[in-house]
Design a protein around this motif. Structure first.
Motif, mmCIF file in Angstrom:
data_model
loop_
_atom_site.group_PDB
_atom_site.id
_atom_site.type_symbol
_atom_site.label_atom_id
_atom_site.label_comp_id
_atom_site.label_asym_id
_atom_site.label_seq_id
_atom_site.Cartn_x
_atom_site.Cartn_y
_atom_site.Cartn_z
ATOM 1 N N ALA A 109 45.713 47.522 28.841
ATOM 2 C CA ALA A 109 46.996 47.079 29.381
ATOM 3 C C ALA A 109 47.690 48.251 30.040
ATOM 4 N N LEU A 110 48.580 47.938 30.961
ATOM 5 C CA LEU A 110 49.418 48.953 31.586
ATOM 6 C C LEU A 110 50.738 48.964 30.829
ATOM 7 N N TRP A 148 57.685 51.298 31.134
ATOM 8 C CA TRP A 148 58.947 50.656 31.476
ATOM 9 C C TRP A 148 59.100 50.666 32.996
ATOM 10 N N ASN A 149 59.908 49.758 33.469
ATOM 11 C CA ASN A 149 60.327 49.718 34.879
ATOM 12 C C ASN A 149 59.181 49.455 35.852
ATOM 13 N N LEU A 150 58.178 48.718 35.405
ATOM 14 C CA LEU A 150 57.116 48.291 36.305
ATOM 15 C C LEU A 150 57.608 47.139 37.167
ATOM 16 N N SER A 151 56.938 46.908 38.272
ATOM 17 C CA SER A 151 57.198 45.696 39.040
ATOM 18 C C SER A 151 56.388 44.554 38.417
ATOM 19 N N MET A 152 56.777 43.339 38.728
ATOM 20 C CA MET A 152 56.049 42.181 38.232
ATOM 21 C C MET A 152 54.592 42.225 38.707
ATOM 22 N N GLN A 153 54.388 42.604 39.967
ATOM 23 C CA GLN A 153 53.042 42.666 40.534
ATOM 24 C C GLN A 153 52.186 43.705 39.816
ATOM 25 N N GLN A 154 52.748 44.876 39.547
ATOM 26 C CA GLN A 154 52.002 45.932 38.844
ATOM 27 C C GLN A 154 51.576 45.472 37.456
ATOM 28 N N ALA A 155 52.499 44.902 36.727
ATOM 29 C CA ALA A 155 52.218 44.508 35.352
ATOM 30 C C ALA A 155 51.211 43.364 35.287
ATOM 31 N N ARG A 156 51.387 42.374 36.155
ATOM 32 C CA ARG A 156 50.500 41.210 36.107
ATOM 33 C C ARG A 156 49.069 41.568 36.502
ATOM 34 N N ALA A 157 48.918 42.492 37.455
ATOM 35 C CA ALA A 157 47.583 42.831 37.953
ATOM 36 C C ALA A 157 46.670 43.295 36.830
#
Length: 372
Positions: free
Chosen positions: A99-100, A103-112
């Motif tokens: 998992a990544l 904090w403060n990730l974008s939705m796209q970064q986290a979901r990928a």
């Protein structure tokens, strides 16, 4: 689907994604010490294999049954070579700790990584291997039904959730972990796989040595106390942070993968022993020869303060971390029954907190990477 026999504990051929993460490497050590064959997925094999093997050797863990595999959960076919897939053909137990965490990730970064990567991992492993159980490491917040309802999730029909709204409210890290939980179960059902979800509390260091990476929340807390940067307690006297030591957690995970009663089930892993925040901070502060704060800041006030990014950076905090501070007790009755069956003793949480001073060299806490 039918439950598998109890002999799986003696015959695991395990594949660990997230192998160099905090939980991942301790899990690999536990599996190897139990005599299982382990394949570790590494994104940067040349560098990470040497680091992982050195760490294991320092813990006096044999490398005889460890094989490192180059790959990436976000890539087609996991970017694993044909020759390596042949090596993996007999894998029967999948552990997903990839998992990544930030904090403060974008939705796209986290979901990928956390959502799409988890589903991709499951599909590819099912296609190439002989899986008997797939284990996903999630988080304790998913056991709090009232909390899930408050943020807009109906656990009976999570596909109807407004995920964009949940990401905006909860932060991308936690929202992606929640979405990944439901996506993993849905995909496992479609693939007709026996699945188990592990929900750990906030993970602290090894109970014996206190070893914990610099990028973990507890290491950050130790650092703040050392530098006299924590001037107030972010809660009330009744709040606490649910905790679990990493060595106890991985011991439970390895047994859970072989437990017939946990097929198509979830398991919360947290210490029954708990300390309210003032007590916990006093324990840690004493070890770093500092005084713990005594004043309290209500969470509602702190959330408003942390809306200003410059102030959040100055305080070295993120509003995303606040939901993990709780008042309600966690139900660990299922865990107690299983650990008694497995003859696993809960580690000493107070001792682990006292050992947190042995944390490895601390890094900058900005954009704190964490496992909660």
């Amino acid at each position: 689907m039918e439950n598998k026999d109890s002999n799986q504990q003696q015959t695991q051929i395990a594949f660990v994604a997230g192998a160099t993460g905090f939980i991942g490497r301790f899990l690999i050590a536990e599996l190897l010490q139990q005599g299982h064959q382990v394949f570790a997925l590494l994104r940067q094999k040349l560098k990470q294999q040497a680091e992982l093997e050195t760490w294991l050797i320092q813990r006096k863990v044999s490398l005889e049954k460890l094989t490192c595999i180059q790959g990436d959960v976000t890539q087609p076919d996991l970017a694993i070579s044909k020759s390596d897939w042949q090596k993996l053909s007999t894998v029967n137990t999948l552990y997903n700790g990839s998992a990544l965490f930030a904090w403060n990730l974008s939705m796209q970064q986290a979901r990928a990584v956390n959502v799409e990567g988890a589903v991709n991992l499951l599909r590819c492993m099912q296609q190439h291997c002989q899986l008997r159980r797939v284990v996903h490491v999630s988080g304790f917040m998913l056991t709090l039904e009232q909390h899930l309802q408050q943020i807009g999730i109906d656990s009976a029909s999570p596909e109807q959730s407004n995920w964009e709204q949940i990401y905006a409210r909860q932060g991308a890290y936690e929202a992606s972990k929640i979405e990944a939980h439901y996506a993993w179960i849905s995909q496992a059902k479609q693939l007709d796989l026996d699945w188990t979800i592990i929900h750990p509390a906030t993970v602290v260091g090894d109970a014996s040595t206190g070893e914990i990476p610099a990028n973990q929340p507890m290491a950050h807390m130790v650092d703040l106390l050392k530098r006299k940067k924590m001037s107030a307690i972010p809660a009330t006297p009744q709040h606490y942070l649910p905790l679990v030591t990493v060595d106890y957690l991985v011991r439970v995970i390895s047994h859970a993968a072989a437990e017939p009663s946990l097929a198509q089930r979830e398991l919360l892993v947290a210490h029954q022993q708990r300390f309210v925040l003032p007590e916990m901070l006093n324990i840690i502060a004493a070890q770093v020869q500092q005084k713990a704060p005594t004043q309290f800041v209500p969470l509602t006030v702190l959330r408003v303060i942390l809306r200003w990014k410059w102030l959040a950076q100055k305080l070295e905090m993120s509003a995303e971390m606040l939901d993990f501070i709780r008042t309600e007790p966690l139900n660990t009755s299922q865990l107690t029954q299983l650990t008694q069956k497995w003859d696993i003793q809960e580690t000493d949480l107070r001792k682990a907190l006292r050992s947190e001073e042995h944390t490895s060299e601390l890094q900058s806490p900005c954009n704190l990477v964490c496992r909660l």
